[in-house]
Design an enzyme around this catalytic site. Structure first.
Site, PDB file in Angstrom:
ATOM      1  N   HIS A   1     -10.453  -5.122  -3.433  1.00  0.00           N
ATOM      2  CA  HIS A   1      -9.125  -5.269  -2.855  1.00  0.00           C
ATOM      3  C   HIS A   1      -9.241  -5.559  -1.372  1.00  0.00           C
ATOM      4  O   HIS A   1     -10.153  -5.093  -0.701  1.00  0.00           O
ATOM      5  CB  HIS A   1      -8.236  -4.048  -3.115  1.00  0.00           C
TER       6      HIS A   1
ATOM      7  N   ASP B   1       0.855  -1.189   0.000  1.00  0.00           N
ATOM      8  CA  ASP B   1       0.000   0.000   0.000  1.00  0.00           C
ATOM      9  C   ASP B   1       0.894   1.243   0.000  1.00  0.00           C
ATOM     10  O   ASP B   1       1.914   1.277   0.701  1.00  0.00           O
ATOM     11  CB  ASP B   1      -0.903  -0.016   1.234  1.00  0.00           C
TER      12      ASP B   1
ATOM     13  N   SER C   1     -12.158   3.470  -1.655  1.00  0.00           N
ATOM     14  CA  SER C   1     -11.644   4.607  -2.424  1.00  0.00           C
ATOM     15  C   SER C   1     -11.300   4.240  -3.871  1.00  0.00           C
ATOM     16  O   SER C   1     -11.176   5.131  -4.704  1.00  0.00           O
ATOM     17  CB  SER C   1     -10.422   5.209  -1.724  1.00  0.00           C
TER      18      SER C   1
END
Length: 111
Positions: free
Chosen positions: A97, A30, A92
């Site tokens: 995911h 990330d 978002s």
């Protein structure tokens, strides 16, 4: 889905720090980690979110990938797997995911 950033990462068009991959999934770090280990696991094919997932075999492959990522990351003390669904759920990027996070204790509720 050429405009989808995760489709572009899965296709190799955008660089990411890939930590694992399989035939149906890719796992990468990330960019805004919320824990010492924070990896995203995504399907290679576009699925808008958990509410759009209709392929049980793909769902199983993704959860197995989350477990494999946690093992590779050395998260023996425990880890958290999160998926956000929809705007109100905090999603978002409109591509399914899973966040695999660990390396520190987590509190509940998460916020």
């Amino acid at each position: 889905m050429s405009e989808c950033i995760f489709c572009r990462i899965a296709g190799g068009d955008i660089d990411a720090v890939v930590v694992g991959e399989g035939d149906e999934w890719v796992a990468f770090r990330d960019l805004d980690p919320q824990s010492p280990s924070h990896v995203l696991v995504i399907p290679r094919r576009h699925v808008g979110g958990l509410d759009a997932l209709t392929d049980a075999a793909l769902g199983g492959a993704l959860l197995s990938a989350c477990r494999e990522v946690a093992r590779r990351e050395g998260l023996d003390g425990g880890y958290r797997v999160v998926t956000n669904v929809g705007r109100d759920g905090g999603q978002s990027v409109a591509h399914l995911h899973f966040h695999v996070m660990g390396g520190r204790p987590f509190a509940w509720p998460p916020g």
